[in-house]
Design a protein around this motif. Structure first.
Motif, PDB file in Angstrom:
ATOM      1  N   ARG A 177       0.814  -1.211   0.000  1.00 37.82           N
ATOM      2  CA  ARG A 177       0.000   0.000   0.000  1.00 37.82           C
ATOM      3  C   ARG A 177       0.854   1.271   0.000  1.00 37.82           C
ATOM      4  O   ARG A 177       0.349   2.347  -0.286  1.00 37.82           O
ATOM      5  CB  ARG A 177      -0.913   0.025   1.224  1.00 37.82           C
ATOM      6  N   LEU A 178       2.130   1.141   0.352  1.00 39.91           N
ATOM      7  CA  LEU A 178       2.984   2.310   0.514  1.00 39.91           C
ATOM      8  C   LEU A 178       4.001   2.433  -0.608  1.00 39.91           C
ATOM      9  O   LEU A 178       4.508   1.435  -1.118  1.00 39.91           O
ATOM     10  CB  LEU A 178       3.728   2.237   1.854  1.00 39.91           C
ATOM     11  N   THR A 179       4.321   3.656  -0.960  1.00 37.62           N
ATOM     12  CA  THR A 179       5.380   3.922  -1.918  1.00 37.62           C
ATOM     13  C   THR A 179       6.728   3.814  -1.208  1.00 37.62           C
ATOM     14  O   THR A 179       6.792   3.848   0.035  1.00 37.62           O
ATOM     15  CB  THR A 179       5.251   5.329  -2.511  1.00 37.62           C
ATOM     16  N   PRO A 180       7.835   3.706  -1.954  1.00 41.89           N
ATOM     17  CA  PRO A 180       9.151   3.677  -1.309  1.00 41.89           C
ATOM     18  C   PRO A 180       9.390   4.898  -0.419  1.00 41.89           C
ATOM     19  O   PRO A 180       9.961   4.779   0.663  1.00 41.89           O
ATOM     20  CB  PRO A 180      10.113   3.643  -2.493  1.00 41.89           C
ATOM     21  N   ARG A 181       8.955   6.080  -0.845  1.00 44.02           N
ATOM     22  CA  ARG A 181       9.134   7.281  -0.037  1.00 44.02           C
ATOM     23  C   ARG A 181       8.336   7.173   1.271  1.00 44.02           C
ATOM     24  O   ARG A 181       8.824   7.553   2.341  1.00 44.02           O
ATOM     25  CB  ARG A 181       8.683   8.507  -0.817  1.00 44.02           C
ATOM     26  N   LYS A 214      -0.682  11.936   6.302  1.00 41.40           N
ATOM     27  CA  LYS A 214      -2.136  11.844   6.166  1.00 41.40           C
ATOM     28  C   LYS A 214      -2.513  10.760   5.163  1.00 41.40           C
ATOM     29  O   LYS A 214      -3.432   9.963   5.399  1.00 41.40           O
ATOM     30  CB  LYS A 214      -2.700  13.191   5.725  1.00 41.40           C
ATOM     31  N   ARG A 215      -1.805  10.731   4.029  1.00 39.19           N
ATOM     32  CA  ARG A 215      -2.079   9.692   3.013  1.00 39.19           C
ATOM     33  C   ARG A 215      -1.783   8.305   3.570  1.00 39.19           C
ATOM     34  O   ARG A 215      -2.529   7.347   3.327  1.00 39.19           O
ATOM     35  CB  ARG A 215      -1.250   9.951   1.755  1.00 39.19           C
ATOM     36  N   MET A 216      -0.699   8.194   4.293  1.00 46.45           N
ATOM     37  CA  MET A 216      -0.320   6.901   4.858  1.00 46.45           C
ATOM     38  C   MET A 216      -1.340   6.422   5.884  1.00 46.45           C
ATOM     39  O   MET A 216      -1.678   5.237   5.920  1.00 46.45           O
ATOM     40  CB  MET A 216       1.076   7.008   5.482  1.00 46.45           C
ATOM     41  N   PHE A 217      -1.823   7.326   6.705  1.00 42.36           N
ATOM     42  CA  PHE A 217      -2.847   6.953   7.690  1.00 42.36           C
ATOM     43  C   PHE A 217      -4.088   6.399   6.995  1.00 42.36           C
ATOM     44  O   PHE A 217      -4.674   5.401   7.428  1.00 42.36           O
ATOM     45  CB  PHE A 217      -3.231   8.162   8.535  1.00 42.36           C
ATOM     46  N   LEU A 220      -3.405   2.891   5.534  1.00 44.96           N
ATOM     47  CA  LEU A 220      -3.220   1.859   6.553  1.00 44.96           C
ATOM     48  C   LEU A 220      -4.391   1.769   7.529  1.00 44.96           C
ATOM     49  O   LEU A 220      -4.399   0.914   8.411  1.00 44.96           O
ATOM     50  CB  LEU A 220      -1.926   2.134   7.332  1.00 44.96           C
ATOM     51  N   GLU A 221      -5.334   2.699   7.376  1.00 52.82           N
ATOM     52  CA  GLU A 221      -6.530   2.721   8.223  1.00 52.82           C
ATOM     53  C   GLU A 221      -6.154   2.861   9.694  1.00 52.82           C
ATOM     54  O   GLU A 221      -6.631   2.122  10.564  1.00 52.82           O
ATOM     55  CB  GLU A 221      -7.379   1.463   7.984  1.00 52.82           C
ATOM     56  N   VAL A 229       3.170   2.719  13.286  1.00 51.70           N
ATOM     57  CA  VAL A 229       4.430   2.006  13.522  1.00 51.70           C
ATOM     58  C   VAL A 229       4.168   0.591  14.004  1.00 51.70           C
ATOM     59  O   VAL A 229       4.832  -0.365  13.594  1.00 51.70           O
ATOM     60  CB  VAL A 229       5.295   2.779  14.544  1.00 51.70           C
ATOM     61  N   ALA A 230       3.162   0.428  14.854  1.00 49.24           N
ATOM     62  CA  ALA A 230       2.840  -0.904  15.363  1.00 49.24           C
ATOM     63  C   ALA A 230       2.399  -1.834  14.235  1.00 49.24           C
ATOM     64  O   ALA A 230       2.773  -3.009  14.195  1.00 49.24           O
ATOM     65  CB  ALA A 230       1.756  -0.810  16.420  1.00 49.24           C
TER      66      ALA A 230
END
Length: 238
Positions: A177-181, A214-217, A220-221, A229-230
């Motif tokens: 779901r995440l980009t390398p950055r 914000k995008r990552m949250f 990852l819900e 991090v967990a």
């Protein structure tokens, strides 16, 4: 070049993570090529910028290049076409570099007197570039520089491919779901860095870090840094 490239090749080959690979490259490459500006641009699956690491280059230049420089960059066109490194004197008629649209629109304002670009290749595709620039009163890139640069790009591409293959077998489905950055940012969050500190580490603005989180949250819900991090703990660098 006063330094043996073999030392750089060894540092690249032993990088334990993609983040370490990029940091090692960015921290030492100027010693080998005598450049004052340098960077790594990596693309995502849609050929959009996934991440940018630069030194000696303001964020304003990166934005300007993406807006008006990339479309008129003859060196990049050569790299895209041939998957081989190039500098301005290789692809343009002698004495015409300073009349080119790229120089007038981007390079002149930021003192990029000479430029050289090399390919980062993955699975037969161009997945990024390495970019060098020398400032005024420095020599143009030579054929030896070009040959050495090609070798460096080959080693970097090979190690990046190995590291990404290793990550592709990580069982945590959240990784995709995440980009390398974003993975890079998550690692720095896990180390306890603030948004300002992450921005300084990655050469991006504090607001860019905030928007990325914000995008990552959302992806990852989660709703907090500790929760993120967990959830990612088994895929973050130690």
């Amino acid at each position: 070049m006063d330094y043996s490239l073999h030392r750089l090749f060894q540092a690249i080959a032993t990088a334990p993570t993609e983040q370490a690979l990029r940091f090692r490259f960015m921290d030492s490459i100027s010693e080998y090529f005598g450049v004052q500006r340098w960077g790594i641009y990596l693309l995502d699956t849609e050929d959009s910028l996934a991440s940018v690491d630069v030194k000696g280059v303001p964020e304003a230049f990166v934005e300007r290049y993406q807006q008006v420089g990339k479309s008129v960059d003859p060196v990049l066109r050569y790299v895209v076409r041939y998957h081989a490194p190039a500098h301005e004197e290789l692809v343009l008629p002698k004495g015409t570099w300073k009349q080119s649209q790229l120089y007038k629109r981007c390079c002149a304002a930021y003192d990029h007197e000479h430029i050289m670009t090399g390919p980062i290749i993955g699975q037969g595709q161009l997945i990024g570039t390495v970019n060098f620039a020398r400032t005024s009163n420095t020599p143009a890139f030579s054929q030896l520089d070009l040959a050495s640069f090609g070798a460096v790009c080959t080693h970097f591409s090979a190690r990046l491919a190995e590291l990404r293959h290793q990550l592709s077998v990580v069982p945590n489905p959240l990784f995709k779901r995440l980009t390398p950055r974003e993975v890079q940012i998550a690692n720095l969050v896990a180390k306890g860095l603030t948004n300002a500190e992450i921005g300084a580490e990655l050469w991006i603005t504090q607001n860019s870090v905030k928007q990325a989180l914000k995008r990552m949250f959302r992806k990852l819900e989660v709703s907090a840094r500790t929760e993120m991090v967990a959830r990612l703990r088994d895929m973050l660098s130690p």
